[in-house]
Design a protein around this motif. Structure first.
Motif, PDB file in Angstrom:
ATOM      1  N   LEU A 287       1.185  -1.409   0.140  1.00  0.00           N
ATOM      2  CA  LEU A 287       0.242  -0.091   0.495  1.00  0.00           C
ATOM      3  C   LEU A 287       0.850   1.060  -0.363  1.00  0.00           C
ATOM      4  CD1 LEU A 287      -3.110   1.077   0.333  1.00  0.00           C
ATOM      5  CD2 LEU A 287      -2.466   1.088   3.154  1.00  0.00           C
TER       6      LEU A 287
ATOM      7  N   ALA B  49       2.325   4.258   1.018  1.00  0.00           N
ATOM      8  CA  ALA B  49       2.043   4.910   2.404  1.00  0.00           C
ATOM      9  C   ALA B  49       1.874   6.495   1.925  1.00  0.00           C
ATOM     10  CB  ALA B  49       3.738   5.194   3.137  1.00  0.00           C
ATOM     11  N   GLY B  50       1.738   6.966   1.009  1.00  0.00           N
ATOM     12  CA  GLY B  50       1.487   8.221   1.277  1.00  0.00           C
ATOM     13  C   GLY B  50       2.558   9.467   1.140  1.00  0.00           C
ATOM     14  N   CYS B  51       4.124   9.163   1.222  1.00  0.00           N
ATOM     15  CA  CYS B  51       4.636   9.681   1.692  1.00  0.00           C
ATOM     16  C   CYS B  51       5.308  11.017   0.980  1.00  0.00           C
ATOM     17  CB  CYS B  51       6.525   8.732   2.151  1.00  0.00           C
ATOM     18  SG  CYS B  51       6.869   7.875   0.780  1.00  0.00           S
ATOM     19  N   ASN B  52       4.998  10.606  -1.029  1.00  0.00           N
ATOM     20  CA  ASN B  52       5.624  11.331  -0.848  1.00  0.00           C
ATOM     21  C   ASN B  52       7.478  11.630  -1.387  1.00  0.00           C
ATOM     22  OD1 ASN B  52       2.437  12.588  -1.284  1.00  0.00           O
ATOM     23  ND2 ASN B  52       3.778  14.367  -1.759  1.00  0.00           N
ATOM     24  N   SER B  53       7.359  10.551  -0.965  1.00  0.00           N
ATOM     25  CA  SER B  53       9.398  10.343  -1.291  1.00  0.00           C
ATOM     26  C   SER B  53       9.700   9.421  -2.875  1.00  0.00           C
ATOM     27  CB  SER B  53       9.669   9.582  -0.710  1.00  0.00           C
ATOM     28  OG  SER B  53       9.340   9.465   0.964  1.00  0.00           O
TER      29      SER B  53
ATOM     30  N   ILE C 228       9.802  13.323  -4.508  1.00  0.00           N
ATOM     31  CA  ILE C 228      11.158  13.773  -3.881  1.00  0.00           C
ATOM     32  C   ILE C 228      12.098  13.694  -4.068  1.00  0.00           C
ATOM     33  CG2 ILE C 228      12.249  14.712  -0.907  1.00  0.00           C
ATOM     34  CD1 ILE C 228       9.799  14.157  -0.056  1.00  0.00           C
TER      35      ILE C 228
ATOM     36  N   ARG D  22      -1.456  11.564  -6.160  1.00  0.00           N
ATOM     37  CA  ARG D  22      -2.202  12.336  -5.914  1.00  0.00           C
ATOM     38  C   ARG D  22      -2.899  12.058  -4.856  1.00  0.00           C
ATOM     39  NH1 ARG D  22      -5.180  14.971 -10.162  1.00  0.00           N
ATOM     40  NH2 ARG D  22      -4.145  16.095 -11.474  1.00  0.00           N
ATOM     41  N   ARG D  23      -2.668  12.713  -4.004  1.00  0.00           N
ATOM     42  CA  ARG D  23      -3.610  12.177  -2.417  1.00  0.00           C
ATOM     43  C   ARG D  23      -5.080  12.465  -2.190  1.00  0.00           C
ATOM     44  NH1 ARG D  23       0.788  12.348   0.462  1.00  0.00           N
ATOM     45  NH2 ARG D  23      -0.411  11.889   2.663  1.00  0.00           N
TER      46      ARG D  23
ATOM     47  N   MET E  21      -7.575   8.076   2.483  1.00  0.00           N
ATOM     48  CA  MET E  21      -5.954   7.914   2.298  1.00  0.00           C
ATOM     49  C   MET E  21      -4.938   7.366   1.717  1.00  0.00           C
ATOM     50  SD  MET E  21      -6.387   9.202   6.448  1.00  0.00           S
ATOM     51  CE  MET E  21      -8.165   9.149   6.564  1.00  0.00           C
ATOM     52  N   MET E  22      -5.852   6.357   0.648  1.00  0.00           N
ATOM     53  CA  MET E  22      -5.180   5.415  -0.282  1.00  0.00           C
ATOM     54  C   MET E  22      -5.202   6.276  -1.365  1.00  0.00           C
ATOM     55  SD  MET E  22      -7.509   2.440   0.274  1.00  0.00           S
ATOM     56  CE  MET E  22      -6.323   1.125  -0.118  1.00  0.00           C
ATOM     57  N   HIS E  23      -3.939   6.210  -2.098  1.00  0.00           N
ATOM     58  CA  HIS E  23      -3.181   7.670  -2.607  1.00  0.00           C
ATOM     59  C   HIS E  23      -2.183   6.465  -4.277  1.00  0.00           C
ATOM     60  CE1 HIS E  23      -3.558  10.092   0.888  1.00  0.00           C
ATOM     61  NE2 HIS E  23      -2.866   9.314   1.317  1.00  0.00           N
TER      62      HIS E  23
ATOM     63  N   CYS F 146      11.460   3.990  -2.803  1.00  0.00           N
ATOM     64  CA  CYS F 146       9.782   4.160  -2.322  1.00  0.00           C
ATOM     65  C   CYS F 146      10.407   3.167  -1.290  1.00  0.00           C
ATOM     66  CB  CYS F 146       9.229   3.277  -2.600  1.00  0.00           C
ATOM     67  SG  CYS F 146       7.172   3.156  -2.611  1.00  0.00           S
ATOM     68  N   PRO F 147       9.958   4.330   0.113  1.00  0.00           N
ATOM     69  CA  PRO F 147      10.504   2.686   1.602  1.00  0.00           C
ATOM     70  C   PRO F 147       9.290   1.608   1.586  1.00  0.00           C
ATOM     71  CG  PRO F 147       9.432   5.152   1.974  1.00  0.00           C
ATOM     72  CD  PRO F 147       9.030   4.887   0.408  1.00  0.00           C
ATOM     73  N   VAL F 148       7.806   1.144   0.818  1.00  0.00           N
ATOM     74  CA  VAL F 148       7.062   0.230   1.234  1.00  0.00           C
ATOM     75  C   VAL F 148       7.599  -0.115  -0.535  1.00  0.00           C
ATOM     76  CG1 VAL F 148       5.903   1.405   2.773  1.00  0.00           C
ATOM     77  CG2 VAL F 148       5.191   1.790   0.264  1.00  0.00           C
TER      78      VAL F 148
END
Ligand code: SF4
Ligand code: SF4
Lengths: 672, 153
Positions: free
Chosen positions: B20, B22-26, B29, B49-50, B55-57, B145-147
């Protein structure tokens, strides 16, 4: 300037003007975030102003790391006079989300909001342009519909901070909400927005944030929060809750993990998917972190495992791994392994039985009305439960039978207080500390609840029906009330941290200590300079976190003391060491204390008087603290901080050491 | 969104059952950091797009249409919009005049070309995913991407 955007906006709602202040007026000396806020507040405010008066100033600041891609730098902070502190005092409230970064893309490091608009407005910031727009289409909207409406009005991709009906109606624990349900809640600044006729701030930024050292940013991303970078799939969970509050959920529930702030490499917030809504039939998603889990069931208090506070080189990990269930395997070869990992079971509280849907409705109402969940779950609802059982509510007509286990009652009560309906709506909208005093503290606050039992001793634990601690807040890892199950050396430390604050401080100064230090003082914590040093360390780190900025769930790392300094230098290019950051933190804390002394009458008698009674109820082991031992500890702490032992006022040499001679003069500190 | 076209290798978001967002925008960035050394919504080549309510992006990136209508519409093709030998359309910003025709020509909604119309004329440029051309590790967003919810498909 690397890292910073370069300017701060002074936004006056009374005359609808905007002026600019160069950020360089305050940095690098005051670092950013809370450090800058404290300096501005000290310089510009004077005593005698109420939290909800136009004269209150709400200061919002990001840090040098915000918007740079340095993990956790997305956090930012509000400060001002808090309507939720009792008595009203200068306080702060942190907030995550994307909004801080967006503000920097618009070219601003922060803003100061002054005055009061003569009609309902919201502020729209697009790069250099700051406008005051009519909030009539937004007023009355719940939090998510308001955020949606602002996207409709200004296009996808804008970032907003909004208040819900609670803030509009000046509820003293109203929050300010931004994306992913991040809130600034603890200080009730949502009510300050409301008092200024301000519904929202919406931002679109198209500019750049230029960090100094990109390679270092990549290093930090790898090192902070390691191990990570693996898939985080949706999970179907069969049960919800923990520690005796587990609920089997029919068909299970779907859990995801989301990040709280811009550029974070963690995902510590739980996304609960397809939950019951309080408003209509549509299922909703909601974010749960920390206290939310008790909305669903609260028969037993949170357990405590010493590793949460005490760490060794072989066993320490980040709290952000907890909610995503990604803690590393403990090192069982650690000689202290069993002491660190043996949990202490929480007290049986018997507040309410698990109910998944009712919990979800309670959460949704807090989210949509914009109320501090903490106060609702830990204080209003527990009080209703305990006071009812003690027969205290027979004479109070809430318009409905009090029953915290009934969804209908929870809806009724939260509606009543948010919209100030009837006599009791207005009383409780003032927050629990004030409501209890209005009703009569002796009866409605101090009556002992006889339904709480320690699982450590089997004894009844006599705590009062109102879980109030110092400064109009409720207990938090303080040996009583909520998250009570920490041992005496632990709650001595957290209580000392609270005494020096103006609000619950465990959200940003979660107590972290090396286990070897704890072993030194555990039998006599009140006479230990080592414990005091640990408290000063955690307090300074809290200041640093809110200034650099970074997150309480990743900092401090006791075995990587330079982390925050490395983050700051990567963002700004300004050489910085842990020792220099500590010095800046000492300066920021001195300014904070000076504000409390000058504007709110803070002194030794006041703060000892606020904290000492809160520790006279037994902890789960039956322990309390004595007057003399507590005062001995305060002596050691004041000496460590360079305060006058009698008054608690920082001495002139202390203030001068940190370049605050002007503050010493303003406080009337004698030359010596 | 099915446009009935064929696509070259591109960055895509994995389904939430795999990971999923995480919506971190990393990803945004990192994208602008590796390309321009800054973090900026105007310089990212992909967009998160948030969704405020769920809260699922959703992550939107260029899918590298093999018939590259954006390239075709560029009045400066060859100088601004360019093609790699294997058909990846990318923008050489030094040649871009900021007319926005590529953005208009993009078949997706929202368009996968980042074009900030309100930017000053002198600095207005179009930006799109170039699959981190020449970067040995491949697209940086996928790497960081962290996830791990971004992949190349
Ligand atoms: S980096 Fe990954 S998790 Fe973060 S917003 Fe981008 S796709 Fe989502
Ligand atoms: S904006 Fe630049 S790349 Fe796009 S069509 Fe115009 S010149 Fe070509």
């Amino acid at each position: 300037m690397y890292g910073y955007a370069g300017k701060i906006a002074r936004i006056n709602l009374t005359d609808r003007t905007v002026t600019q202040i160069p950020t360089s007026k305050y940095v690098p000396e005051n670092i950013g975030g809370r450090g800058v806020c404290n300096r501005i507040f000290w310089d510009e405010m004077r005593p005698g102003i109420g939290a909800l008066e136009p004269g209150n100033m709400l200061i919002y600041m990001t840090g040098a790391t915000t918007g740079t891609g340095i993990p956790t730098g997305g956090r930012s902070v509000f400060t001002g006079i808090s309507p939720n502190s009792f008595p009203e005092q200068y306080a702060w409230s942190g907030i995550g989300g994307m909004v801080g970064a967006e503000l920097k893309f618009a070219g601003w490091d922060g803003f100061i909001i002054e005055g009061r608009a003569d009609s309902r407005v919201y502020i729209y910031i697009e790069d250099d342009r700051i406008e005051f727009l009519d909030a009539s289409p937004l007023w009355g909207l719940l939090v998510h519909p308001c955020q949606r409406k602002l996207e409709e009005l200004h296009g996808d991709g804008v970032q907003s901070m909004v208040i819900g009906p609670a803030g509009e109606n000046l509820m003293r624990n109203a929050s300010i909400t931004t994306s992913n349900d991040n809130v600034a809640a603890k200080s009730g600044f949502g009510a300050v927005f409301g008092s200024k006729n301000l519904k929202a701030i919406t931002i679109r930024g198209t500019g750049d944030v230029r960090p100094y050292d990109i390679e270092k940013i990549f290093d930090l991303r790898l090192k902070m929060g390691s191990p990570y970078m693996r898939p985080s799939p949706l999970h179907r969970e069969a049960t919800h809750g923990m520690d005796g509050n587990e609920i089997p959920v029919e068909g299970g529930w779907l859990r995801g993990q989301v990040a709280c702030s811009h550029g974070c490499n963690q995902h510590c917030n739980r996304l609960m998917i397809d939950m019951k809504s309080a408003f209509g039939d549509e299922r909703i998603n909601q974010v749960e972190k920390c206290v939310g889990i008790f909305a669903y069931g609260f028969q037993e208090d949170c357990s405590w495992t010493p590793i949460q506070n005490y760490e060794t080189e072989r066993n320490h990990f980040l709290p952000c791994k907890m909610l995503s269930r990604e803690e590393p395997e403990p090192d069982t070869g650690d000689p202290h392994f069993s002491e660190l990992f043996t949990p202490v079971r929480g007290d049986v509280t018997n507040y309410w039985k698990p109910d998944f849907d009712k919990g979800s409705v309670m959460m949704d109402m807090c989210n949509e009305y914009g109320i501090d969940k903490w106060d609702v779950i830990v204080w209003y609802m527990t009080w209703l439960s305990m006071a009812k059982k003690e027969g205290l509510l027979d004479d109070l007509d809430f318009g409905m039978e009090v029953d915290v286990e009934s969804e209908a009652f929870v809806r009724h009560f939260l509606d009543m207080i948010t919209y100030r309906r009837g006599k009791y709506g207005s009383i409780f909208a003032e927050g629990m500390a004030r409501a209890i005093r209005k009703l009569g503290k002796e009866k409605y606050g101090d009556t002992i609840y006889r339904g709480r039992y320690s699982q450590m001793t089997g004894e009844r634990i006599d705590v009062p029906v109102s879980l109030e601690t110092a400064w109009g807040h409720s207990y938090h890892w303080q040996g009583r009330g909520f998250e009570a199950t920490i041992n005496k050396p632990g709650w001595i430390a957290t209580s000392l941290e609270l005494m020096n604050s103006s609000r619950d401080v465990q959200t940003v100064a979660h107590h972290h200590e090396k286990f070897e230090n704890y072993l030194e003082y555990k039998d006599d914590p009140c006479h230990s300079p080592l414990l005091v040093e640990g408290v000063a360390f955690d307090e300074n780190k809290a200041e640093i976190k809110d200034s650099v900025t970074c997150c309480d769930w990743q900092s401090p790392d006791l075995y990587w003391p330079d982390m925050e300094a490395e983050m700051f230098t990567a963002a700004t290019g300004i050489p910085m060491t842990a020792a220099q950051l500590s010095e800046a933190a000492e300066r920021s804390r001195l300014l904070f204390r000076a504000i409390l002394i000058r504007d709110f009458g803070r002194c030794r008698d006041m703060e000892v008087g606020a904290i000492f009674p809160t520790m006279q109820y037994p902890d789960p082991f039956g322990q309390t603290v004595g007057w003399d031992e507590w005062n001995d500890l305060v002596d050691i702490y004041y000496k460590r901080r360079g305060y006058d032992i009698k008054t608690g006022v920082p001495t002139r040499p202390t203030l001068e050491k940190y370049g605050l001679g002007d503050v010493a003069s303003a406080l009337g500190c004698a030359a010596n | 969104m099915d446009t009935g076209r064929s696509y070259g290798p591109h960055v895509a978001q994995a389904p939430p059952e795999y990971s999923l967002c995480a919506g971190c925008n990393s990803c945004e960035i990192i994208c602008s950091l590796v390309h321009d050394g800054v973090v900026s919504p105007s310089r990212r080549r992909l967009a998160v797009r948030r969704d405020i309510r769920t809260m699922m992006h959703t992550v939107y990136s260029c899918q590298h249409c093999t018939d590259h209508p954006c390239y075709d519409k560029c009045p400066k093709k060859g100088t601004a919009m360019k093609l790699t030998p294997d058909g990846v359309a990318y923008i050489d910003e030094s040649g871009c005049i900021g007319c926005g025709l590529c953005h208009k020509a993009c078949v997706f909604d929202p368009p996968r070309i980042n074009y900030v119309k309100s930017a000053p004329k002198e600095t207005r440029r179009a930006r799109k995913c170039d699959m981190c051309l020449g970067r040995p590790e491949g697209p940086a967003c996928v790497q960081w991407c962290p996830v791990k919810c971004l992949t190349v498909v």
